[in-house]
Design an enzyme around this catalytic site. Structure first.
Site, PDB file in Angstrom:
ATOM      1  N   ARG A 150       0.865  -1.257  -0.201  1.00  0.00           N
ATOM      2  CA  ARG A 150      -0.050  -0.041  -0.053  1.00  0.00           C
ATOM      3  C   ARG A 150       0.706   1.340  -0.075  1.00  0.00           C
ATOM      4  NH1 ARG A 150      -3.569   2.534   4.231  1.00  0.00           N
ATOM      5  NH2 ARG A 150      -5.282   3.814   3.043  1.00  0.00           N
TER       6      ARG A 150
ATOM      7  N   HIS B 258       0.350   4.646  -2.555  1.00  0.00           N
ATOM      8  CA  HIS B 258       0.414   5.713  -2.036  1.00  0.00           C
ATOM      9  C   HIS B 258       1.370   6.657  -2.424  1.00  0.00           C
ATOM     10  CE1 HIS B 258      -3.222   5.566   0.831  1.00  0.00           C
ATOM     11  NE2 HIS B 258      -3.355   4.615  -0.006  1.00  0.00           N
ATOM     12  N   ASP B 259       2.559   6.095  -2.734  1.00  0.00           N
ATOM     13  CA  ASP B 259       3.704   6.875  -3.141  1.00  0.00           C
ATOM     14  C   ASP B 259       3.586   7.213  -4.687  1.00  0.00           C
ATOM     15  OD1 ASP B 259       6.330   8.293  -3.515  1.00  0.00           O
ATOM     16  OD2 ASP B 259       7.151   6.376  -4.141  1.00  0.00           O
TER      17      ASP B 259
ATOM     18  N   SER C 279       8.433  10.376  -2.172  1.00  0.00           N
ATOM     19  CA  SER C 279       7.775  11.537  -1.524  1.00  0.00           C
ATOM     20  C   SER C 279       7.032  11.104  -0.171  1.00  0.00           C
ATOM     21  CB  SER C 279       7.155  12.425  -2.270  1.00  0.00           C
ATOM     22  OG  SER C 279       5.897  11.467  -2.901  1.00  0.00           O
TER      23      SER C 279
ATOM     24  N   GLU D   8       3.607  14.142   3.317  1.00  0.00           N
ATOM     25  CA  GLU D   8       2.331  13.416   2.962  1.00  0.00           C
ATOM     26  C   GLU D   8       1.893  12.720   4.148  1.00  0.00           C
ATOM     27  OE1 GLU D   8       3.447  11.341  -0.784  1.00  0.00           O
ATOM     28  OE2 GLU D   8       4.297  13.440  -1.576  1.00  0.00           O
TER      29      GLU D   8
ATOM     30  N   ASN E 222      -3.762   9.019   4.648  1.00  0.00           N
ATOM     31  CA  ASN E 222      -2.237   8.506   5.302  1.00  0.00           C
ATOM     32  C   ASN E 222      -2.332   8.544   6.623  1.00  0.00           C
ATOM     33  OD1 ASN E 222      -1.585   8.033   2.554  1.00  0.00           O
ATOM     34  ND2 ASN E 222      -0.435   9.959   2.300  1.00  0.00           N
TER      35      ASN E 222
ATOM     36  N   PRO F 215      -7.508   7.716  -3.990  1.00  0.00           N
ATOM     37  CA  PRO F 215      -8.924   7.358  -4.055  1.00  0.00           C
ATOM     38  C   PRO F 215      -9.384   7.141  -2.558  1.00  0.00           C
ATOM     39  CG  PRO F 215      -7.483   5.837  -5.100  1.00  0.00           C
ATOM     40  CD  PRO F 215      -6.757   6.643  -4.598  1.00  0.00           C
TER      41      PRO F 215
ATOM     42  N   HIS G  57      -6.188  -5.828  -2.382  1.00  0.00           N
ATOM     43  CA  HIS G  57      -6.942  -5.864  -1.337  1.00  0.00           C
ATOM     44  C   HIS G  57      -7.313  -7.381  -0.963  1.00  0.00           C
ATOM     45  CE1 HIS G  57      -8.667  -1.383  -1.260  1.00  0.00           C
ATOM     46  NE2 HIS G  57      -7.266  -1.573  -1.046  1.00  0.00           N
ATOM     47  N   THR G  58      -6.733  -8.508  -1.455  1.00  0.00           N
ATOM     48  CA  THR G  58      -6.842  -9.811  -1.091  1.00  0.00           C
ATOM     49  C   THR G  58      -5.854  -9.969   0.005  1.00  0.00           C
ATOM     50  OG1 THR G  58      -6.385 -12.103  -1.954  1.00  0.00           O
ATOM     51  CG2 THR G  58      -4.902 -10.414  -2.794  1.00  0.00           C
TER      52      THR G  58
ATOM     53  N   ASP H 190     -10.095  -9.217   2.762  1.00  0.00           N
ATOM     54  CA  ASP H 190     -10.384 -10.528   2.092  1.00  0.00           C
ATOM     55  C   ASP H 190     -10.598 -11.500   3.219  1.00  0.00           C
ATOM     56  OD1 ASP H 190     -10.797 -13.131   1.287  1.00  0.00           O
ATOM     57  OD2 ASP H 190      -8.911 -13.056  -0.131  1.00  0.00           O
TER      58      ASP H 190
ATOM     59  N   THR I  97      -9.365 -15.482   2.836  1.00  0.00           N
ATOM     60  CA  THR I  97      -8.046 -15.871   2.918  1.00  0.00           C
ATOM     61  C   THR I  97      -7.178 -14.634   3.137  1.00  0.00           C
ATOM     62  OG1 THR I  97      -7.949 -15.739   0.623  1.00  0.00           O
ATOM     63  CG2 THR I  97      -8.020 -18.081   1.553  1.00  0.00           C
TER      64      THR I  97
ATOM     65  N   ASP J  13      -4.410 -14.321  -3.402  1.00  0.00           N
ATOM     66  CA  ASP J  13      -5.132 -14.891  -4.360  1.00  0.00           C
ATOM     67  C   ASP J  13      -6.351 -14.417  -5.184  1.00  0.00           C
ATOM     68  OD1 ASP J  13      -7.008 -14.895  -2.295  1.00  0.00           O
ATOM     69  OD2 ASP J  13      -6.555 -16.906  -1.471  1.00  0.00           O
TER      70      ASP J  13
HETATM   71  C1  HEM Z   1      -9.032   1.606  -5.977  1.00  0.00           C
HETATM   72  C2  HEM Z   1      -8.925   2.413  -4.823  1.00  0.00           C
HETATM   73  C3  HEM Z   1      -8.381   2.212  -3.560  1.00  0.00           C
HETATM   74  C4  HEM Z   1      -8.942   2.478  -2.553  1.00  0.00           C
HETATM   75  C5  HEM Z   1     -10.002   3.675  -2.237  1.00  0.00           C
HETATM   76  C6  HEM Z   1      -8.281   1.991  -1.227  1.00  0.00           C
HETATM   77  C7  HEM Z   1      -8.731   2.233   0.021  1.00  0.00           C
HETATM   78  C8  HEM Z   1      -8.099   1.501   1.157  1.00  0.00           C
HETATM   79  C9  HEM Z   1      -8.394   1.835   2.407  1.00  0.00           C
HETATM   80  C10 HEM Z   1      -9.547   2.763   3.271  1.00  0.00           C
HETATM   81  C11 HEM Z   1      -7.640   0.771   3.111  1.00  0.00           C
HETATM   82  C12 HEM Z   1      -7.794   0.668   4.556  1.00  0.00           C
HETATM   83  C13 HEM Z   1      -6.712   1.853   5.441  1.00  0.00           C
HETATM   84  C14 HEM Z   1      -6.945   1.997   6.807  1.00  0.00           C
HETATM   85  O1  HEM Z   1      -7.612   1.299   7.257  1.00  0.00           O
HETATM   86  O2  HEM Z   1      -6.424   2.906   7.415  1.00  0.00           O
HETATM   87  C15 HEM Z   1      -6.850   0.135   2.307  1.00  0.00           C
HETATM   88  C16 HEM Z   1      -5.901  -0.953   2.640  1.00  0.00           C
HETATM   89  C17 HEM Z   1      -4.983  -1.263   1.897  1.00  0.00           C
HETATM   90  N1  HEM Z   1      -4.790  -1.158   0.517  1.00  0.00           N
HETATM   91 FE1  HEM Z   1      -6.111  -0.066  -0.591  1.00  0.00          FE
HETATM   92  N2  HEM Z   1      -7.361   1.181  -1.899  1.00  0.00           N
HETATM   93  C18 HEM Z   1      -7.372   1.241  -3.082  1.00  0.00           C
HETATM   94  C19 HEM Z   1      -6.556   0.765  -4.114  1.00  0.00           C
HETATM   95  C20 HEM Z   1      -5.324   0.158  -3.532  1.00  0.00           C
HETATM   96  C21 HEM Z   1      -4.247  -0.285  -4.463  1.00  0.00           C
HETATM   97  C22 HEM Z   1      -4.053  -0.202  -6.011  1.00  0.00           C
HETATM   98  C23 HEM Z   1      -3.336  -0.968  -3.855  1.00  0.00           C
HETATM   99  C24 HEM Z   1      -1.890  -1.660  -4.290  1.00  0.00           C
HETATM  100  C25 HEM Z   1      -1.455  -1.905  -5.427  1.00  0.00           C
HETATM  101  C26 HEM Z   1      -4.057  -1.241  -2.308  1.00  0.00           C
HETATM  102  C27 HEM Z   1      -3.374  -1.696  -1.342  1.00  0.00           C
HETATM  103  C28 HEM Z   1      -3.758  -1.815  -0.273  1.00  0.00           C
HETATM  104  C29 HEM Z   1      -3.753  -2.773   0.979  1.00  0.00           C
HETATM  105  C30 HEM Z   1      -2.431  -3.837   0.618  1.00  0.00           C
HETATM  106  C31 HEM Z   1      -4.326  -2.426   2.085  1.00  0.00           C
HETATM  107  C32 HEM Z   1      -3.976  -3.113   3.419  1.00  0.00           C
HETATM  108  C33 HEM Z   1      -3.004  -2.496   4.222  1.00  0.00           C
HETATM  109  C34 HEM Z   1      -2.643  -2.977   5.601  1.00  0.00           C
HETATM  110  O3  HEM Z   1      -3.287  -3.882   6.089  1.00  0.00           O
HETATM  111  O4  HEM Z   1      -1.732  -2.322   6.251  1.00  0.00           O
HETATM  112  N3  HEM Z   1      -5.071  -0.478  -2.324  1.00  0.00           N
HETATM  113  N4  HEM Z   1      -7.100   0.541   0.968  1.00  0.00           N
END
Ligand code: HEM
Length: 328
Positions: free
Chosen positions: A63, A67-68, A77, A89, A95, A164, A194-195, A246, A249, A254
């Site tokens: 993540r 975000h970078d 950054s 940031e 963030n 986003p 988000h898997t 997810d 799993t 996956d």
């Molecule tokens: C499509 C738009 C996306 C939105 C709106 C979004 C939003 C979010 C939010 C709100 C969280 C939880 C943050 C929190 O609880 O503080 C999250 C977690 C996460 N996001 Fe996204 N995300 C998006 C796309 C992506 C992309 C493109 C990736 C990586 C390629 C990604 C990877 C992750 C990962 C792996 C987590 C879990 C992080 C952790 O457990 O520390 N996300 N996302």
């Protein structure tokens, strides 16, 4: 032979190109082949230890890279700390109290500096660590393109506007990806990250109790899943309680994320929108990934490379930081 001005210019340009004085800026797989031959082993080894200590760190690092890249391009950054003259940031709404893994990047950087001082950028370390995070979670691997340099600035305002939000609808998500030169397919594919990982209650609470200001839960949500989430995330308080992105799993890379969407069990509004917004340009991709993990793996690797190509700093721009938190 007589040279006119334009052919003389072309001649000089060809000469400079041949000497590498000006270059078609492009990232390459073997950028550090001679300057830091052990780079990939150092990053992988450190990530292995980090993931063994805490499985979730893989998700957090992945993540961080996202975000970078969405803020000024993939230029590290996001890693900069605030200074008296520059607000970084980290405190931007998407963030703050949310991004994790900065300490792991510090350890990787220190290990890399011990072998190849002053050579490898923090931006490239983040790109490599993200790939390794996916591999160590059981997902696909790919050759990471390298040669990025680190930014001299950060932008809290771009972090607010470009990233986003979990409440975004499909059109907004598509627009925010397109603003980075990424396609609808990249959006659906990269959302598959988000898997793995977790989200705080505050990021999905409105869906459980007051969807779109209706005073009701999101009607599209699977009922059993809704009740399960309500038990984790009460209507008042508990904002930092965590739920699995997810739930089938949670730490395996996956296709269950996509299968969940087919059964209305997406955690964030932005997840479920990919399938339930009646836009076949995304829902057909969700269905195909749910059935075909090979296709998802292939496309995920391709989309990660595309995201890694968003506005890298190259050549003489930017710097190679010694400490990823501080401009140098
Ligand atoms: C499509 C738009 C996306 C939105 C709106 C979004 C939003 C979010 C939010 C709100 C969280 C939880 C943050 C929190 O609880 O503080 C999250 C977690 C996460 N996001 Fe996204 N995300 C998006 C796309 C992506 C992309 C493109 C990736 C990586 C390629 C990604 C990877 C992750 C990962 C792996 C987590 C879990 C992080 C952790 O457990 O520390 N996300 N996302």
């Amino acid at each position: 032979m007589r040279l006119n001005i334009s052919s003389a210019c072309m001649f000089i340009q060809a000469l400079l190109l041949a000497q590498g004085a000006i270059s078609e800026a492009q990232l390459t797989v073997d950028f550090y082949r001679s300057s830091c031959p052990n780079l990939q082993f150092i990053v992988r080894g450190t990530m292995q230890v980090a993931v063994m200590n805490e499985t979730r760190i893989a998700a957090s690092i992945l993540r961080l890279f996202f975000h970078d890249c969405f803020v000024q391009g993939c230029d590290a950054s996001v890693l900069l700390d605030d200074t008296p003259t520059m607000k970084g940031e980290k405190s931007a709404f998407p963030n703050a109290n949310s991004l994790r893994g900065f300490d792991v990047i510090d350890i990787i950087k220190a290990n890399v500096e011990a072998y190849c001082p002053g050579v490898v950028s923090c931006a490239d370390i983040l790109a490599l660590a993200s790939r390794d995070a996916v591999v160590l979670s059981g997902g696909p691997g790919w050759n990471v393109l390298l040669g990025r340099r680190d930014s001299l600035t950060a932008s809290v305002s771009l972090a607010k506007s470009n990233l986003p939000a979990p409440t975004d609808d499909l059109n907004t998500l598509i627009q925010k990806f397109q603003a980075q030169g990424l396609s609808v397919q990249d959006l659906v594919t990269l959302s598959g990250a988000h898997t793995i990982g977790l989200a705080r209650c505050t990021t999905f609470k409105n869906r459980l109790y007051n969807n779109g200001g209706s005073g009701m839960p999101d009607q599209t949500m699977n009922m059993a899943y809704l009740q399960q989430l309500q038990s984790i995330c009460p209507s008042t308080g508990g904002d930092d309680n965590l739920a699995l992105l997810d739930f089938m799993t949670p730490s395996r890379f996956d296709t269950l994320y996509y299968k969940n969407l087919l059964y209305q069990r997406g955690l964030l509004n932005s997840d479920q929108e990919l399938y339930s917004s009646n836009d076949s340009s995304t829902s057909t991709i969700v269905s195909s990934y749910a059935q075909n993990w090979r296709l998802f793996y292939q496309n995920f690797a391709t989309s990660m490379i595309s995201m890694g190509n968003v506005n890298p700093l190259m050549g003489n721009s930017g710097s190679i930081r010694k400490n990823c938190r501080v401009v140098s």
